[in-house]
Design an enzyme around this catalytic site. Structure first.
Site, short mmCIF file in Angstrom:
data_model
loop_
_atom_site.label_atom_id
_atom_site.label_comp_id
_atom_site.label_asym_id
_atom_site.label_seq_id
_atom_site.Cartn_x
_atom_site.Cartn_y
_atom_site.Cartn_z
N GLY A 123 4.74 -6.69 4.31
CA GLY A 123 5.39 -7.87 3.78
C GLY A 123 4.92 -9.13 4.48
O GLY A 123 3.89 -9.14 5.18
N ILE A 125 4.41 -12.37 7.01
CA ILE A 125 4.37 -12.60 8.45
C ILE A 125 4.75 -14.06 8.70
O ILE A 125 4.18 -14.96 8.09
CB ILE A 125 2.97 -12.33 9.04
CG1 ILE A 125 2.48 -10.94 8.62
CG2 ILE A 125 2.98 -12.48 10.55
CD1 ILE A 125 3.22 -9.80 9.23
N ASP A 248 -9.87 1.37 14.73
CA ASP A 248 -10.46 0.22 14.04
C ASP A 248 -10.66 -0.93 15.03
O ASP A 248 -10.17 -2.04 14.85
CB ASP A 248 -9.57 -0.21 12.87
CG ASP A 248 -10.26 -1.21 11.94
OD1 ASP A 248 -11.49 -1.39 12.06
OD2 ASP A 248 -9.57 -1.82 11.10
#
Length: 419
Positions: A123, A125, A248
């Site tokens: 959602g 930030i 990552d």
């Protein structure tokens, strides 16, 4: 000259010497029994192999669970999760981990307008201000909010992410969770604000400043690259001590403070490993940052993170250039299989480049360990130049960067790497 007599063939009782069918029937039991016996042995061996693999897998889970517990991070009890197909959002909230209560922050301490900065995995930030307690100062915070009208599954996944951050513990080089609001919707994960944002955009800002020939607010030298790399190694080592992988490692997943303090973010893969002992399929990891074993769909290890760390060093020394600029993303594995690696950039010294190349060894066992990396980086930092500012005059065009790097442009513009 008389020929030697041919040995008499065996025959069944009652068969004439010229009855070939009768002689063939003599071997019918051998023709049937031998293959059946071999198939039976094959299935016994296969069953034994599968049983041994299952037993070793269970033993490794028990060993890992024991190690994780001894290091202060315990795997969640999956029985605590309710059946999501039958759950409601209210039901998920009522069954949340009681441990989160210790991190609850009253909503009335969040003050001012919520300034939306980007869209994250779950959602929006926001940036906001957190009112102090008696002995604290007001501070800027980052709030990751669960989107409006969430499903029960989204709610559970977001609570799992909050619990992961809560139980991960504090480390100076990992983005810190300050608290949460889980008493009602919308759910908030409250993180520290790292002043300069993600390292990739920070590097691009330095390019623009150099190009404009204005006063440069952030001067990056070779010595500072070594310093940031050491901090990232420290953060990764902390994760791996807890049997977690980052998965990552990249400049877009490192946050940078104005004093060049580096904090690892983008811990969604580590959260999956902690909460489910597996990596969910929704993670889109760009090919150019992946180690060969990852590209070949083999299991990733801490040495896979070390490979990506070498790519991160390349990003820093080039002020945010995409790796392998002349190679299409889909051809990276073939390029690496031929023994090719990224060439030394003009702005990169020999010492730093040799460390980067050691991270890019094909065999995982040939890549350095974290203690070895820290030792070499510390030695390089002592002799690194701290006067000459790195300069790359070409300004980055996000659309072109995304194409060369193998990223979706929206990923660069709309994501926030805390989640």
């Amino acid at each position: 000259m008389e020929s030697e007599p041919r040995p008499a063939s065996r025959s069944l009782l009652g068969c004439s010497s010229g009855d070939n069918l009768c002689i063939v029937r003599e071997y019918e039991y051998e023709v049937i029994i031998v293959p059946v016996f071999m198939i039976f042995v094959f299935f016994i061996i296969l069953g034994l192999i599968l049983w041994l693999r299952y037993r070793n897998h269970k033993e490794m889970e028990e060993i890992n669970d024991g190690k994780d517990s001894s290091r202060g991070i315990q795997r969640p009890n999956t029985s605590e999760h309710i059946a999501l197909r039958e759950a409601t959002v209210e039901g998920v909230l009522s069954c949340k981990d009681p441990y989160l209560e210790t991190f609850e922050i009253p909503r009335d301490r969040i003050t001012g307008d919520l300034q939306k900065i980007r869209t994250g995995t779950f959602g929006p930030i926001y940036k906001a201000q957190l009112l102090p307690k008696e002995s604290e100062k007001q501070q800027t915070i980052v709030i990751a909010a669960l989107r409006d009208s969430p499903s029960a599954r989204d709610t559970q996944l977001f609570l799992d992410r909050i619990r992961f951050h809560a139980k991960l513990g504090k480390h100076p080089n990992i983005v810190d969770m300050l608290g949460c609001c889980t008493d009602q919707l919308p759910i908030y994960l409250i993180m520290e604000n790292v002043s300069e944002g993600d390292l990739l955009n920070f590097l691009w800002t330095c390019r623009r400043d150099v190009m404009a020939m204005d006063k440069i607010p952030f001067d990056i030298t070779e010595k500072q690259i070594f310093s940031v790399a050491i901090q990232v190694v420290n953060g990764l080592e902390y994760l791996h001590q807890k049997k977690l992988l980052h998965g990552d490692v990249a400049a877009r997943n490192v946050l940078i403070h104005h004093d060049f303090t580096a904090k690892i973010s983008g811990l969604s893969i580590a959260s999956d490993i902690y909460n489910r002992s597996m990596i969910l399929m929704h993670h889109k990891i760009p090919l150019k940052w992946q180690a060969p074993e990852h590209l070949m769909k083999k299991p990733v290890t801490e040495k896979s993170d070390i490979w990506s760390l070498g790519i991160l060093m390349y990003e820093m020394v080039t002020l945010g250039a995409p790796p392998y600029p002349d190679i299409p993303p889909r051809q990276i594995l073939q390029f690496l299989q031929r023994g090719h690696r990224i060439k030394r950039p003009p702005t990169c010294g020999t010492t730093l480049y040799n460390i980067m190349k050691s991270c890019w060894e094909w065999r995982e066992t040939d890549r350095p360990t974290y203690p070895d990396l820290k030792k070499r980086l510390e030695a390089g930092k002592k002799n690194a130049n701290d006067k000459i500012v790195l300069q790359v005059p070409e300004e980055v065009v996000p659309e072109l960067y995304a194409q060369v790097a193998g990223l979706e442009e929206s990923f660069l513009m709309d994501n926030f790497t805390i989640l």
